[in-house]
Design an enzyme around this catalytic site. Structure first.
Site, PDB file in Angstrom:
ATOM      1  N   LYS A 117      96.279  48.593 -47.406  1.00 50.67           N
ATOM      2  CA  LYS A 117      97.593  49.152 -47.727  1.00 50.67           C
ATOM      3  C   LYS A 117      98.399  48.170 -48.566  1.00 50.67           C
ATOM      4  CE  LYS A 117      96.563  52.340 -44.524  1.00 50.67           C
ATOM      5  NZ  LYS A 117      96.163  52.324 -43.130  1.00 50.67           N
TER       6      LYS A 117
ATOM      7  N   ASP B 200     100.355  45.960 -34.870  1.00 53.15           N
ATOM      8  CA  ASP B 200      99.560  46.494 -35.965  1.00 53.15           C
ATOM      9  C   ASP B 200     100.512  46.571 -37.161  1.00 53.15           C
ATOM     10  OD1 ASP B 200      98.214  48.028 -37.803  1.00 53.15           O
ATOM     11  OD2 ASP B 200      97.825  49.710 -36.451  1.00 53.15           O
TER      12      ASP B 200
ATOM     13  N   TRP C 225      98.453  56.055 -34.908  1.00 50.71           N
ATOM     14  CA  TRP C 225      97.734  54.779 -34.782  1.00 50.71           C
ATOM     15  C   TRP C 225      98.026  54.121 -33.452  1.00 50.71           C
ATOM     16  CZ3 TRP C 225      93.978  55.171 -37.844  1.00 50.71           C
ATOM     17  CH2 TRP C 225      94.120  55.694 -39.137  1.00 50.71           C
TER      18      TRP C 225
END
Ligand code: PLP
Length: 361
Positions: free
Chosen positions: A196, A172, A103
């Protein structure tokens, strides 16, 4: 509840059963409106209460002062990879990024594709992103420092955040937001896809500090500017109403049933400890993340062979446990144990791991 299984999916992921039941109970008639939450106007008083409460709970749980705005956007965390540099990295300046995996790499690429200058201040690519780097070389004068607080795929996390000497930190936090308390003051911006730890897919929570808004370039299209959403309280256009409603209920559960992030962290540690102990005491399982960098949310591990890993995942499914396959880019196994994963699920997993090792080891 009958028919429901233990869910270790990485995202979308398990949600608290009481929240799902509450949604089910009021799905056809939301708060006496005679309509479903999916049918009411986003400009209605009843939805206004939902979004206000959701934002207020984010602020309370994270202990954000009034310099922070909370907005709900769409496009997932991936959209923030491009929106952050577009809004907050002025041409002629650079930003520091720490590359800790898939990511983070994508975030770097999305800044570079815009012609922005990225300094990769540290990377753990040399050991397949199995750790969080401690040697970080920030380039002076950076617009911000970008990190990925929890690396969902590699199973690592920042146990403590880096000292950026006053340069705004951006993270993030898709896979560990609300999993523990932290000091928000070094952060200029935090973003997290909801699916999530917060709710269903479809909404992204963005927390942005007031001073960052001054950087937003005038020439950007309205839908790409943070200011558009902050000024209109996430209502610049129709927001993802249902996802926000679900986030509100998950946050209510976190505050009122769990008792806040201090308690959540204790529970998360207990859950993660159980799984890591099962790994460490056996010669059968091998954790893939270095110990000091281990994630409390995503436990990544290998078995002695790929065929055993396949069998492990298959038999787990037969025993009512889903989502244990590692990410397609890394293989192996991964148990995602987010806030909503109950202790019973983790205990069932650990029992299954012990038994599988005994049978196959
Ligand atoms: C899942 C995930 C993403 C991608 O999220 P999308 O909402 O699918 O764009 C980005 N970063 C991290 C850390 C993630 O776990």
């Amino acid at each position: 509840m009958k028919g429901r299984i233990h869910n270790f999916n990485p995202g979308p992921a398990a949600l608290p059963l009481p929240v799902l039941e509450e949604i089910q109970a009021e799905f056809l008639n939301f708060k006496g409106s005679g309509m479903s939450i999916t049918e009411v106007s986003h400009r209605s008083k009843s939805f206004d209460e939902v979004i206000e409460d959701a934002a207020a709970r984010v602020k309370r749980l994270l202990k954000l002062d009034d310099s922070f705005h909370v907005v709900f956007l769409q496009g997932g965390a991936s959209f923030q990879f491009c929106m952050v540099p577009m809004n907050l990295l002025p041409d002629g300046q650079h930003a520091d990024y720490v590359n800790t995996g898939t990511w983070a790499t994508k975030a770097i690429n999305e800044a570079r594709i815009q012609g922005k200058t990225v300094n990769v201040a540290a990377s753990s690519e040399d050991r397949n992103f199995s750790y969080i780097p401690r040697q970080i070389s920030f380039m002076p004068g950076g617009a911000y420092v970008h990190i990925t607080s929890n690396n969902t795929i590699k199973g690592t996390r920042w146990a403590t955040f880096p000292d950026t000497a006053g340069v705004p930190l951006i993270s993030d936090m898709s896979s560990d937001i609300m999993s523990k308390p932290f000091d928000p003051s070094p952060f200029g911006l935090i973003y997290a896809g909801a699916q999530k730890n917060l709710g269903p897919a479809g909404a992204t929570v963005v927390i942005i500090r007031q001073d960052m808004l001054e950087r937003v370039p005038q020439h950007l299209p309205a839908m790409l500017k943070y200011t558009s959403f902050v000024e209109k309280n996430s209502m610049f256009n129709t927001p993802p109403c249902f996802a926000i409603y679900m986030i509100q209920l998950v946050l209510k559960w976190l505050e009122e049933t769990i008792g806040g992030l201090e308690n959540m962290e204790i529970i998360n540690r207990q859950k993660a400890d159980l799984v890591y102990q099962a790994i460490d005491k056996s010669e059968f399982y091998t954790g893939t993340a270095e110990k000091e960098s281990r994630s409390l949310m995503n436990v990544t591990f290998r078995l002695p062979s790929e065929s055993l890993e396949k069998e492990f995942v298959k038999q787990a499914a037969e025993n009512g446990m889903a989502g244990l396959k590692g990410h397609r880019s890394v293989g192996g196994c991964r148990a995602s144990i987010y806030n909503s994963t109950p202790m019973e699920a983790v205990k069932a997993l650990v029992d299954y791991m012990d038994e599988f090792a005994r049978k196959s080891g």
